[in-house]
Design a protein around this motif. Sequence first.
Motif, PDB file in Angstrom:
ATOM      1  N   LEU A  80      13.906   0.526  -2.651  1.00  0.00           N
ATOM      2  CA  LEU A  80      14.671   1.765  -2.468  1.00  0.00           C
ATOM      3  C   LEU A  80      14.932   2.019  -0.980  1.00  0.00           C
ATOM      4  O   LEU A  80      16.021   2.443  -0.591  1.00  0.00           O
ATOM      5  CB  LEU A  80      13.925   2.953  -3.078  1.00  0.00           C
ATOM      6  CG  LEU A  80      13.686   2.895  -4.589  1.00  0.00           C
ATOM      7  CD1 LEU A  80      12.876   4.097  -5.055  1.00  0.00           C
ATOM      8  CD2 LEU A  80      15.000   2.823  -5.355  1.00  0.00           C
ATOM      9  N   GLY A  81      13.919   1.759  -0.156  1.00  0.00           N
ATOM     10  CA  GLY A  81      14.079   1.928   1.288  1.00  0.00           C
ATOM     11  C   GLY A  81      15.124   0.990   1.859  1.00  0.00           C
ATOM     12  O   GLY A  81      15.924   1.372   2.722  1.00  0.00           O
ATOM     13  N   LYS A  82      15.126  -0.249   1.361  1.00  0.00           N
ATOM     14  CA  LYS A  82      16.096  -1.244   1.828  1.00  0.00           C
ATOM     15  C   LYS A  82      17.506  -0.852   1.386  1.00  0.00           C
ATOM     16  O   LYS A  82      18.483  -1.043   2.108  1.00  0.00           O
ATOM     17  CB  LYS A  82      15.724  -2.620   1.271  1.00  0.00           C
ATOM     18  CG  LYS A  82      16.236  -3.777   2.094  1.00  0.00           C
ATOM     19  CD  LYS A  82      15.545  -3.850   3.449  1.00  0.00           C
ATOM     20  CE  LYS A  82      16.342  -4.737   4.397  1.00  0.00           C
ATOM     21  NZ  LYS A  82      15.954  -4.582   5.788  1.00  0.00           N
ATOM     22  N   ASP A  83      17.607  -0.297   0.180  1.00  0.00           N
ATOM     23  CA  ASP A  83      18.893   0.181  -0.340  1.00  0.00           C
ATOM     24  C   ASP A  83      19.461   1.247   0.600  1.00  0.00           C
ATOM     25  O   ASP A  83      20.641   1.208   0.974  1.00  0.00           O
ATOM     26  CB  ASP A  83      18.672   0.756  -1.740  1.00  0.00           C
ATOM     27  CG  ASP A  83      19.955   1.225  -2.407  1.00  0.00           C
ATOM     28  OD1 ASP A  83      20.885   0.417  -2.523  1.00  0.00           O
ATOM     29  OD2 ASP A  83      20.015   2.394  -2.837  1.00  0.00           O
ATOM     30  N   ASN A  84      18.610   2.185   0.999  1.00  0.00           N
ATOM     31  CA  ASN A  84      19.044   3.234   1.924  1.00  0.00           C
ATOM     32  C   ASN A  84      19.452   2.644   3.279  1.00  0.00           C
ATOM     33  O   ASN A  84      20.487   3.012   3.842  1.00  0.00           O
ATOM     34  CB  ASN A  84      17.923   4.267   2.128  1.00  0.00           C
ATOM     35  CG  ASN A  84      17.876   5.294   1.011  1.00  0.00           C
ATOM     36  OD1 ASN A  84      18.343   5.045  -0.098  1.00  0.00           O
ATOM     37  ND2 ASN A  84      17.292   6.438   1.282  1.00  0.00           N
ATOM     38  N   ASP A 141      10.599   1.862   9.605  1.00  0.00           N
ATOM     39  CA  ASP A 141       9.922   1.807   8.309  1.00  0.00           C
ATOM     40  C   ASP A 141       8.778   2.816   8.304  1.00  0.00           C
ATOM     41  O   ASP A 141       7.878   2.734   9.132  1.00  0.00           O
ATOM     42  CB  ASP A 141       9.385   0.384   8.086  1.00  0.00           C
ATOM     43  CG  ASP A 141       8.489   0.256   6.856  1.00  0.00           C
ATOM     44  OD1 ASP A 141       8.620   1.084   5.928  1.00  0.00           O
ATOM     45  OD2 ASP A 141       7.655  -0.676   6.825  1.00  0.00           O
ATOM     46  N   ASP A 142       8.814   3.791   7.369  1.00  0.00           N
ATOM     47  CA  ASP A 142       7.693   4.737   7.274  1.00  0.00           C
ATOM     48  C   ASP A 142       6.744   4.399   6.124  1.00  0.00           C
ATOM     49  O   ASP A 142       5.746   5.088   5.915  1.00  0.00           O
ATOM     50  CB  ASP A 142       8.195   6.180   7.177  1.00  0.00           C
ATOM     51  CG  ASP A 142       8.968   6.471   5.894  1.00  0.00           C
ATOM     52  OD1 ASP A 142       8.933   5.654   4.946  1.00  0.00           O
ATOM     53  OD2 ASP A 142       9.629   7.525   5.829  1.00  0.00           O
ATOM     54  N   ALA A 143       7.073   3.347   5.345  1.00  0.00           N
ATOM     55  CA  ALA A 143       6.236   2.879   4.229  1.00  0.00           C
ATOM     56  C   ALA A 143       5.935   3.979   3.208  1.00  0.00           C
ATOM     57  O   ALA A 143       5.000   3.856   2.410  1.00  0.00           O
ATOM     58  CB  ALA A 143       4.924   2.264   4.750  1.00  0.00           C
ATOM     59  N   GLY A 144       6.718   5.070   3.232  1.00  0.00           N
ATOM     60  CA  GLY A 144       6.470   6.182   2.314  1.00  0.00           C
ATOM     61  C   GLY A 144       5.197   6.946   2.640  1.00  0.00           C
ATOM     62  O   GLY A 144       4.703   7.723   1.825  1.00  0.00           O
ATOM     63  N   GLY A 155       5.459  -0.371  -2.103  1.00  0.00           N
ATOM     64  CA  GLY A 155       5.880  -0.418  -3.509  1.00  0.00           C
ATOM     65  C   GLY A 155       7.313  -0.028  -3.779  1.00  0.00           C
ATOM     66  O   GLY A 155       7.912  -0.476  -4.754  1.00  0.00           O
ATOM     67  N   ILE A 156       7.886   0.824  -2.925  1.00  0.00           N
ATOM     68  CA  ILE A 156       9.290   1.225  -3.150  1.00  0.00           C
ATOM     69  C   ILE A 156      10.208   0.706  -2.038  1.00  0.00           C
ATOM     70  O   ILE A 156      11.223   1.320  -1.703  1.00  0.00           O
ATOM     71  CB  ILE A 156       9.432   2.756  -3.327  1.00  0.00           C
ATOM     72  CG1 ILE A 156       8.843   3.510  -2.130  1.00  0.00           C
ATOM     73  CG2 ILE A 156       8.807   3.214  -4.629  1.00  0.00           C
ATOM     74  CD1 ILE A 156       9.186   4.994  -2.113  1.00  0.00           C
ATOM     75  N   PHE A 165       7.134  13.525 -19.228  1.00  0.00           N
ATOM     76  CA  PHE A 165       7.847  13.637 -17.950  1.00  0.00           C
ATOM     77  C   PHE A 165       6.956  13.111 -16.845  1.00  0.00           C
ATOM     78  O   PHE A 165       5.771  13.458 -16.763  1.00  0.00           O
ATOM     79  CB  PHE A 165       8.217  15.091 -17.640  1.00  0.00           C
ATOM     80  CG  PHE A 165       8.934  15.244 -16.316  1.00  0.00           C
ATOM     81  CD1 PHE A 165      10.320  15.113 -16.250  1.00  0.00           C
ATOM     82  CD2 PHE A 165       8.229  15.479 -15.139  1.00  0.00           C
ATOM     83  CE1 PHE A 165      10.985  15.223 -15.028  1.00  0.00           C
ATOM     84  CE2 PHE A 165       8.888  15.589 -13.917  1.00  0.00           C
ATOM     85  CZ  PHE A 165      10.271  15.460 -13.872  1.00  0.00           C
ATOM     86  N   PHE A 166       7.527  12.276 -15.962  1.00  0.00           N
ATOM     87  CA  PHE A 166       6.769  11.770 -14.820  1.00  0.00           C
ATOM     88  C   PHE A 166       7.443  12.152 -13.518  1.00  0.00           C
ATOM     89  O   PHE A 166       8.609  11.827 -13.291  1.00  0.00           O
ATOM     90  CB  PHE A 166       6.635  10.242 -14.892  1.00  0.00           C
ATOM     91  CG  PHE A 166       6.006   9.641 -13.653  1.00  0.00           C
ATOM     92  CD1 PHE A 166       4.735  10.037 -13.243  1.00  0.00           C
ATOM     93  CD2 PHE A 166       6.693   8.715 -12.883  1.00  0.00           C
ATOM     94  CE1 PHE A 166       4.159   9.515 -12.087  1.00  0.00           C
ATOM     95  CE2 PHE A 166       6.119   8.178 -11.725  1.00  0.00           C
ATOM     96  CZ  PHE A 166       4.844   8.575 -11.331  1.00  0.00           C
ATOM     97  N   GLY A 167       6.704  12.845 -12.652  1.00  0.00           N
ATOM     98  CA  GLY A 167       7.176  13.168 -11.306  1.00  0.00           C
ATOM     99  C   GLY A 167       6.650  12.119 -10.352  1.00  0.00           C
ATOM    100  O   GLY A 167       5.461  12.114 -10.021  1.00  0.00           O
ATOM    101  N   GLY A 168       7.523  11.199  -9.937  1.00  0.00           N
ATOM    102  CA  GLY A 168       7.106  10.111  -9.053  1.00  0.00           C
ATOM    103  C   GLY A 168       8.223   9.093  -8.917  1.00  0.00           C
ATOM    104  O   GLY A 168       9.386   9.384  -9.211  1.00  0.00           O
ATOM    105  N   MET A 169       7.863   7.892  -8.488  1.00  0.00           N
ATOM    106  CA  MET A 169       8.844   6.867  -8.179  1.00  0.00           C
ATOM    107  C   MET A 169       8.826   5.737  -9.213  1.00  0.00           C
ATOM    108  O   MET A 169       7.888   5.603  -9.996  1.00  0.00           O
ATOM    109  CB  MET A 169       8.576   6.288  -6.785  1.00  0.00           C
ATOM    110  CG  MET A 169       8.493   7.341  -5.684  1.00  0.00           C
ATOM    111  SD  MET A 169      10.003   8.331  -5.489  1.00  0.00           S
ATOM    112  CE  MET A 169      11.071   7.161  -4.653  1.00  0.00           C
TER     113      MET A 169
END
Length: 379
Positions: free
Chosen positions: A41-45, A76-79, A37-38, A224-228
């Motif tokens: 973001l991983g590709k950006d890094n 890739d750790d897939a989060g 799902g993210i 407030f949401f703690g997450g991605m």
Amino acid sequence: MNLRLNMIVLAAAAASTGTLYAQEVVKIGHVGPTSGGIAHLGKDNENGAKMAIDDLNAKGTTIGGKKVKFELVPEDDAGDPKQGTAVAQKLVDSKVVGVIGHLNSGTSIPASKIYSDAGIPQISPSATNPKFTRQGFKTTFRVVADDVHLGGTLGRYAVKELKGKSIAVIDDRTAYGQGVAEEFSKAVKASGGAIAETQFTTDKATDFTAILTQIKAKKPDVVFFGGMDAVAGPMIRQMKQLGITAKFMGGDGICSSELPKLAGGAMADGQVVCAEAGGVEGTQKVGMDKFKEDYKKKFGIEVQVYAPYVYDAMNVLVAAMVKAGSSDPKVYLPVLAKTEGYKGVTGTIAFDEKGDVKNGALTLYTYKGEKRDQIAVVR
């Protein structure tokens, strides 16, 4: 004549091959969620790591008087924490001399023990859970501020600037989401505010009707949401469907250029307030703006969040090798730990005794016209 020509060609080939083998190859790992799902973001890094490696090779970096060729080993750790430890061991086995990553706190923390046991330096460009650098490992570093700073700043902002009186908190139960939500709640209470409702979800959830219905009954003015961002986007969409017009806040996990798209056009201008764990201002903005231009030219897309921090982390790692005159982790690790005054695109980098970045900045953002709009840089 032909014989002589052949001998010249063979001699040239041998010389070329000799040069090739004389050049030392230095392998550096990068880990991020490039699937799931993210993945954006991983590709950006990972792109930030590629840029750094390409630039270092183009410069012809030398270590201990030898020209070296840097090789990126991406994983890739897939989060996922289990996959995170599996790829960490894979990198150790492949003899990398350092690792940039992981992206998430939930994968960075368990992986850090594997790197520590192997004596391999690890710099995370984005893991913000305080525990990451508080395990006593000498190999663990980060180039961004932690959740105490991140969640605390957002909590104070919710009470003092947004005048939040009814504040609801949701977290995704990951190391990152739970950590930043707890620090946010602490800061709200310390600033004289109160948490009216606390709810939980997961980092894979897509339906938030039940928890948002309970939150709606509290008539919140701040959620407030703690997450991605992959979870925050659909959550914002469903808030609109339920008629919840509260301000929506979150940490760096939601503070991406992809969020408006993930929210499907449901974000009102100024509704979202988020913080990126880093930031530059004044003359330092020139370097960051150039990085973003170069990134877009190279990859054809905008920076999401942390590519510049990956770029700096990679360069800080290599700067320590150059200064130590060795790419052997045992030799350059003490030099890395003493990093002071490194001028990067994300600002000046120095590490404290835990491996945390000193004087870490935060940048507060909102969104207008589906574009991120900077509010302020705070320290």
